[in-house]
Design a protein around this motif. Sequence first.
Motif, PDB file in Angstrom:
ATOM      1  N   VAL B  13       0.851  -1.190   0.000  1.00 57.26           N
ATOM      2  CA  VAL B  13       0.000   0.000   0.000  1.00 57.26           C
ATOM      3  C   VAL B  13       0.884   1.238   0.000  1.00 57.26           C
ATOM      4  N   HIS B  14       0.250   2.379  -0.254  1.00 61.33           N
ATOM      5  CA  HIS B  14       0.947   3.648  -0.146  1.00 61.33           C
ATOM      6  C   HIS B  14       0.636   4.287   1.198  1.00 61.33           C
ATOM      7  N   GLU B  15       1.550   5.082   1.666  1.00 57.45           N
ATOM      8  CA  GLU B  15       1.365   5.783   2.940  1.00 57.45           C
ATOM      9  C   GLU B  15       0.016   6.489   2.973  1.00 57.45           C
ATOM     10  N   GLY B  16      -0.642   6.380   4.104  1.00 57.27           N
ATOM     11  CA  GLY B  16      -1.925   7.039   4.276  1.00 57.27           C
ATOM     12  C   GLY B  16      -3.116   6.143   3.968  1.00 57.27           C
ATOM     13  N   GLU B  17      -2.886   5.106   3.202  1.00 55.84           N
ATOM     14  CA  GLU B  17      -3.977   4.170   2.882  1.00 55.84           C
ATOM     15  C   GLU B  17      -4.235   3.242   4.065  1.00 55.84           C
ATOM     16  N   SER B  18      -5.383   2.568   3.998  1.00 59.64           N
ATOM     17  CA  SER B  18      -5.714   1.557   5.000  1.00 59.64           C
ATOM     18  C   SER B  18      -5.475   0.171   4.420  1.00 59.64           C
ATOM     19  N   VAL B  19      -5.228  -0.776   5.294  1.00 62.74           N
ATOM     20  CA  VAL B  19      -4.956  -2.138   4.849  1.00 62.74           C
ATOM     21  C   VAL B  19      -5.499  -3.114   5.887  1.00 62.74           C
ATOM     22  N   THR B  20      -5.919  -4.272   5.418  1.00 65.63           N
ATOM     23  CA  THR B  20      -6.434  -5.303   6.319  1.00 65.63           C
ATOM     24  C   THR B  20      -5.729  -6.624   6.045  1.00 65.63           C
ATOM     25  N   SER B  68     -17.452 -17.818  15.002  1.00 64.28           N
ATOM     26  CA  SER B  68     -18.309 -18.730  14.243  1.00 64.28           C
ATOM     27  C   SER B  68     -17.637 -19.151  12.940  1.00 64.28           C
ATOM     28  N   SER B  69     -16.914 -18.219  12.302  1.00 68.73           N
ATOM     29  CA  SER B  69     -16.207 -18.547  11.062  1.00 68.73           C
ATOM     30  C   SER B  69     -14.726 -18.825  11.309  1.00 68.73           C
ATOM     31  N   GLN B  70     -14.339 -18.755  12.580  1.00 71.86           N
ATOM     32  CA  GLN B  70     -12.935 -18.977  12.964  1.00 71.86           C
ATOM     33  C   GLN B  70     -12.002 -18.105  12.131  1.00 71.86           C
ATOM     34  N   SER B  71     -12.262 -16.829  12.192  1.00 72.42           N
ATOM     35  CA  SER B  71     -11.447 -15.894  11.432  1.00 72.42           C
ATOM     36  C   SER B  71     -11.228 -14.613  12.233  1.00 72.42           C
ATOM     37  N   SER B  72     -10.171 -13.916  11.868  1.00 72.46           N
ATOM     38  CA  SER B  72      -9.826 -12.659  12.513  1.00 72.46           C
ATOM     39  C   SER B  72      -9.248 -11.725  11.462  1.00 72.46           C
ATOM     40  N   SER B  73      -9.310 -10.454  11.723  1.00 77.69           N
ATOM     41  CA  SER B  73      -8.689  -9.490  10.828  1.00 77.69           C
ATOM     42  C   SER B  73      -7.975  -8.436  11.649  1.00 77.69           C
ATOM     43  N   LEU B  74      -6.932  -7.880  11.045  1.00 79.58           N
ATOM     44  CA  LEU B  74      -6.201  -6.767  11.638  1.00 79.58           C
ATOM     45  C   LEU B  74      -6.191  -5.644  10.606  1.00 79.58           C
ATOM     46  N   SER B  75      -6.767  -4.524  10.963  1.00 74.56           N
ATOM     47  CA  SER B  75      -6.797  -3.376  10.063  1.00 74.56           C
ATOM     48  C   SER B  75      -5.876  -2.287  10.571  1.00 74.56           C
ATOM     49  N   ILE B  76      -5.177  -1.673   9.662  1.00 73.47           N
ATOM     50  CA  ILE B  76      -4.305  -0.549   9.983  1.00 73.47           C
ATOM     51  C   ILE B  76      -4.788   0.640   9.169  1.00 73.47           C
ATOM     52  N   THR B  77      -5.110   1.720   9.842  1.00 71.66           N
ATOM     53  CA  THR B  77      -5.534   2.921   9.133  1.00 71.66           C
ATOM     54  C   THR B  77      -4.369   3.912   9.073  1.00 71.66           C
ATOM     55  N   ALA B  78      -4.435   4.804   8.091  1.00 76.94           N
ATOM     56  CA  ALA B  78      -3.411   5.853   7.934  1.00 76.94           C
ATOM     57  C   ALA B  78      -2.012   5.256   8.026  1.00 76.94           C
ATOM     58  N   THR B  79      -1.739   4.285   7.169  1.00 81.93           N
ATOM     59  CA  THR B  79      -0.462   3.565   7.248  1.00 81.93           C
ATOM     60  C   THR B  79       0.720   4.501   7.077  1.00 81.93           C
ATOM     61  N   THR B 105       2.046 -12.310   6.931  1.00 76.68           N
ATOM     62  CA  THR B 105       1.755 -11.469   5.765  1.00 76.68           C
ATOM     63  C   THR B 105       2.772 -10.344   5.732  1.00 76.68           C
ATOM     64  N   ARG B 106       3.459 -10.229   4.607  1.00 73.76           N
ATOM     65  CA  ARG B 106       4.470  -9.188   4.447  1.00 73.76           C
ATOM     66  C   ARG B 106       3.788  -7.934   3.941  1.00 73.76           C
ATOM     67  N   LEU B 107       3.862  -6.880   4.711  1.00 72.17           N
ATOM     68  CA  LEU B 107       3.245  -5.607   4.344  1.00 72.17           C
ATOM     69  C   LEU B 107       4.331  -4.618   3.987  1.00 72.17           C
ATOM     70  N   LEU B 108       4.195  -4.037   2.812  1.00 70.92           N
ATOM     71  CA  LEU B 108       5.106  -2.976   2.376  1.00 70.92           C
ATOM     72  C   LEU B 108       4.305  -1.693   2.264  1.00 70.92           C
ATOM     73  N   VAL B 109       4.734  -0.680   2.989  1.00 70.46           N
ATOM     74  CA  VAL B 109       4.114   0.638   2.897  1.00 70.46           C
ATOM     75  C   VAL B 109       5.129   1.555   2.239  1.00 70.46           C
ATOM     76  N   SER B 110       4.771   2.071   1.073  1.00 67.53           N
ATOM     77  CA  SER B 110       5.713   2.919   0.335  1.00 67.53           C
ATOM     78  C   SER B 110       5.244   4.373   0.353  1.00 67.53           C
ATOM     79  N   PRO B 111       6.191   5.284   0.215  1.00 67.27           N
ATOM     80  CA  PRO B 111       5.854   6.722   0.301  1.00 67.27           C
ATOM     81  C   PRO B 111       4.916   7.161  -0.820  1.00 67.27           C
TER      82      PRO B 111
END
Lengths: 113, 111
Positions: B13-20, B68-79, B105-111
């Motif tokens: 993602v780019h800086e400032g975007e959100s990602v899950t 119930s679905s055995q799932s989880s998420s992690l959201s990051i805002t304003a990366t 999960t490898r997350l790359l946040v670019s300018p």
Amino acid sequence: ETAVFQTPNYHVTQVGNEVSFNCKQTLGHDTMYWYKQDSKKLLKIMFSYNNKQLIVNETVPRRFSPQSSDKAHLNLRIKSVEPEDSAVYLCASSYKFSAETLYFGSGTRLTVL
Amino acid sequence: SQLAEENSWALSVHEGESVTVNCSYKTSITALQWYRQKSGKGPAQLILIRSNEREKRNGRLRATLDTSSQSSSLSITATRCEDTAVYFCATAGTGGYKVVFGSGTRLLVSP
């Protein structure tokens, strides 16, 4: 703030040599762990100790042996290293055996030539 | 097989975007943990969410849990660029005596 200390940071050795890694935690935790992290970042638990007693011993080669002198220290010895032992070895601790939060050191990167 | 598994190997993602980052797990749990590992460091826990919780926040981070679905998420805002790291979900095995990590999960946040 670092509270789990591992030494050395890096170690390069030849096949067949013996290596030892040290880990110390200053958090007052009862439980300590060794994890192996491969080049794809996959983390696999190797051992866990609770109050100096071995609790978890995953399927690891017998050349790996953990050693704990007290609940703050957990070392790892590898006799006769193999090329597949090249990895990052991460030490961790937790407050108690329920392991809700693990605190990791920065790891020891082992390269076997 | 892994008890917990992230659904994406890499995200960019780019800086400032959100990602899950999403995670699925295979066993009943008392809690699910999210960790972040930066280059040259060990993993550090970001959020612990218990089985009786549906959502938990920590600053720009928000974790959800659906038992119930055995799932989880992690959201990051304003990366930010410093969010670049590998993100793991993790669960405790039977008896809670060991924590098993997903493959990350490898997350790359670019300018």
